[in-house]
Scaffold this motif. Structure first.
Motif, PDB file in Angstrom:
ATOM      1  N   UNK A 110     -38.752  43.169  15.038  1.00 40.16           N
ATOM      2  CA  UNK A 110     -38.889  43.590  16.425  1.00 40.16           C
ATOM      3  C   UNK A 110     -37.404  44.002  16.956  1.00 40.16           C
ATOM      4  N   UNK A 111     -36.107  43.814  16.392  1.00 37.54           N
ATOM      5  CA  UNK A 111     -35.032  43.849  16.679  1.00 37.54           C
ATOM      6  C   UNK A 111     -34.707  43.221  17.911  1.00 37.54           C
ATOM      7  N   UNK A 112     -35.256  42.116  18.058  1.00 41.90           N
ATOM      8  CA  UNK A 112     -34.814  41.116  19.077  1.00 41.90           C
ATOM      9  C   UNK A 112     -33.490  40.210  18.441  1.00 41.90           C
ATOM     10  N   UNK A 113     -33.661  39.822  17.343  1.00 45.47           N
ATOM     11  CA  UNK A 113     -32.341  39.320  16.892  1.00 45.47           C
ATOM     12  C   UNK A 113     -31.109  40.063  16.681  1.00 45.47           C
ATOM     13  N   UNK A 114     -30.207  39.557  17.062  1.00 44.01           N
ATOM     14  CA  UNK A 114     -28.949  40.675  17.172  1.00 44.01           C
ATOM     15  C   UNK A 114     -28.128  40.856  15.424  1.00 44.01           C
ATOM     16  N   UNK A 115     -28.481  42.212  15.020  1.00 41.28           N
ATOM     17  CA  UNK A 115     -28.008  42.317  13.604  1.00 41.28           C
ATOM     18  C   UNK A 115     -26.545  42.090  13.576  1.00 41.28           C
ATOM     19  N   UNK A 116     -25.786  42.184  14.394  1.00 42.74           N
ATOM     20  CA  UNK A 116     -24.416  42.028  14.576  1.00 42.74           C
ATOM     21  C   UNK A 116     -24.066  40.484  14.029  1.00 42.74           C
ATOM     22  N   UNK A 117     -24.913  39.424  14.338  1.00 39.48           N
ATOM     23  CA  UNK A 117     -24.904  38.088  13.960  1.00 39.48           C
ATOM     24  C   UNK A 117     -24.506  37.728  12.500  1.00 39.48           C
ATOM     25  N   UNK A 118     -25.111  38.962  11.828  1.00 38.99           N
ATOM     26  CA  UNK A 118     -25.129  38.765  10.309  1.00 38.99           C
ATOM     27  C   UNK A 118     -23.715  38.549   9.932  1.00 38.99           C
ATOM     28  N   UNK A 119     -22.498  39.066  10.623  1.00 35.45           N
ATOM     29  CA  UNK A 119     -21.432  39.311  10.031  1.00 35.45           C
ATOM     30  C   UNK A 119     -20.751  37.505  10.364  1.00 35.45           C
ATOM     31  N   UNK A 120     -21.161  37.053  11.442  1.00 36.98           N
ATOM     32  CA  UNK A 120     -20.807  35.647  11.612  1.00 36.98           C
ATOM     33  C   UNK A 120     -21.385  34.687  10.632  1.00 36.98           C
ATOM     34  N   UNK A 121     -22.739  35.033  10.284  1.00 37.46           N
ATOM     35  CA  UNK A 121     -23.362  34.310   9.278  1.00 37.46           C
ATOM     36  C   UNK A 121     -22.808  34.292   7.897  1.00 37.46           C
TER      37      UNK A 121
END
Length: 323
Positions: free
Chosen positions: A106-117
């Motif tokens: 649903x795109x509620x999760x911030x895709x850019x947080x993958x970088x920090x992960x």
């Protein structure tokens, strides 16, 4: 983490026809950017899992795969629920990747947080939890019920990460550990913390749903909470035992009180207190039987050892299909 590390983003989908094209665009851009920066292998993929959708979700996934091999797909034989669909995707990705990120469509999760992960992963973390930084965008009712959900779960013995749903990164070692858990009644938010290894957290701002309706209304959240509690903890049964003991003590005190009144010649019995006691004890008995019944039902399902999911089709590189 090296350039050889392959990342799979696993996205369970149920009736997500409206949002899926935009989800694919954003996730595709994110993977291509990470590949260009040399942070992940060119073999990295987005893996959509169709959980028996009733709309055209699988058709969208098939078209995305045909147009770009960056997108893979898993089609379950029937609807098995979010947790089983997510597990199916993770277990499919397990033999194909070095790490997997799970997130909703649903795109509620911030895709850019993958970088920090990925940064946390490179530091040695096997599991990285995506944790909401705040709930300012939620309504008062949503905020209170959601935060209450996590507190009640932890109080009743189901260990969870506060303000974390299913947005997380797991290394290959963590995925192997997850595969060792064989229970049919799945509650991954409680099972993943039981894996152990080195963990980290990444905070992110949760956005609004891009399209469609929430798959977790209040009724389903309550059912989800009951599933998690009874799957991971025996505390409710212990509380019932404690409650029974306390009621027994109260009955002894009432017996002493009745004897004292009888000794003083006061034999008038109040029917109101009697009726209230009967209703209270009856309600507690029914509640206790219900909780115990939940556990017996879990035992019943576990002993049957039915498959948690069945895969009808997989879309991936090569000939595009694999059984």
């Amino acid at each position: 983490m090296t350039m050889c590390d392959t990342l799979y983003i696993v996205v369970p989908c149920y009736n997500e026809e409206e949002v899926l094209p935009e989800t694919a665009r954003r996730l595709g851009d994110k993977l291509r950017g990470l590949m260009a920066a040399g942070k992940i292998s060119p073999k990295s993929r987005v893996l959509f899992v169709n959980d028996g959708s009733r709309d055209g979700t699988w058709g969208v996934i098939s078209r995305l795969h045909a147009a770009d091999p960056l997108f893979s797909g898993v089609d379950l034989s029937r609807n098995r629920g979010h947790q089983n669909a997510l597990l199916a995707g993770l277990m499919t990705a397990r033999d194909r990747c070095d790490m997997a990120v799970s997130m909703d469509a649903d795109l509620q999760d911030d895709v850019d947080a993958v970088d920090a992960m990925l940064e946390k992963y490179s530091e040695g973390c096997d599991i990285v939890y995506g944790v909401r930084s705040s709930r300012k965008k939620d309504t008062f009712f949503k905020r209170v019920t959601a935060e209450g959900f996590y507190r009640v779960m932890n109080f009743l013995g189901a260990e969870t990460v506060f303000n974390h749903a299913d947005y997380r990164l797991m290394s290959r070692r963590a995925l192997d550990g997850l595969a060792e858990f064989r229970e049919v009644n799945l509650f991954l938010r409680g099972i993943v913390p039981m894996i152990g290894y080195i963990v980290g957290t990444v905070e992110y701002e949760r956005g609004e749903r891009f399209a469609g309706e929430s798959k977790y209304p209040l009724k389903k959240m309550l059912s989800f909470a009951m599933e998690g509690i009874t799957s991971l903890s025996t505390k409710p049964i212990r509380y019932i035992t404690l409650l029974g003991f306390l009621i027994f003590l109260v009955s002894l005190l009432m017996l002493v009180y009745s004897i004292v009144r009888w000794a003083h010649g006061d034999t008038i019995v109040g029917w109101a207190s009697l009726i209230c006691s009967v209703w209270a004890i009856g309600g507690l008995i029914l509640l206790s039987l219900g909780v115990i019944g939940e556990y017996i039902g879990k035992i019943y399902l576990e002993t049957k050892a039915r498959p948690r999911f069945l895969i009808r089709e997989i879309l991936e590189d090569g000939n595009g299909k694999a059984d």
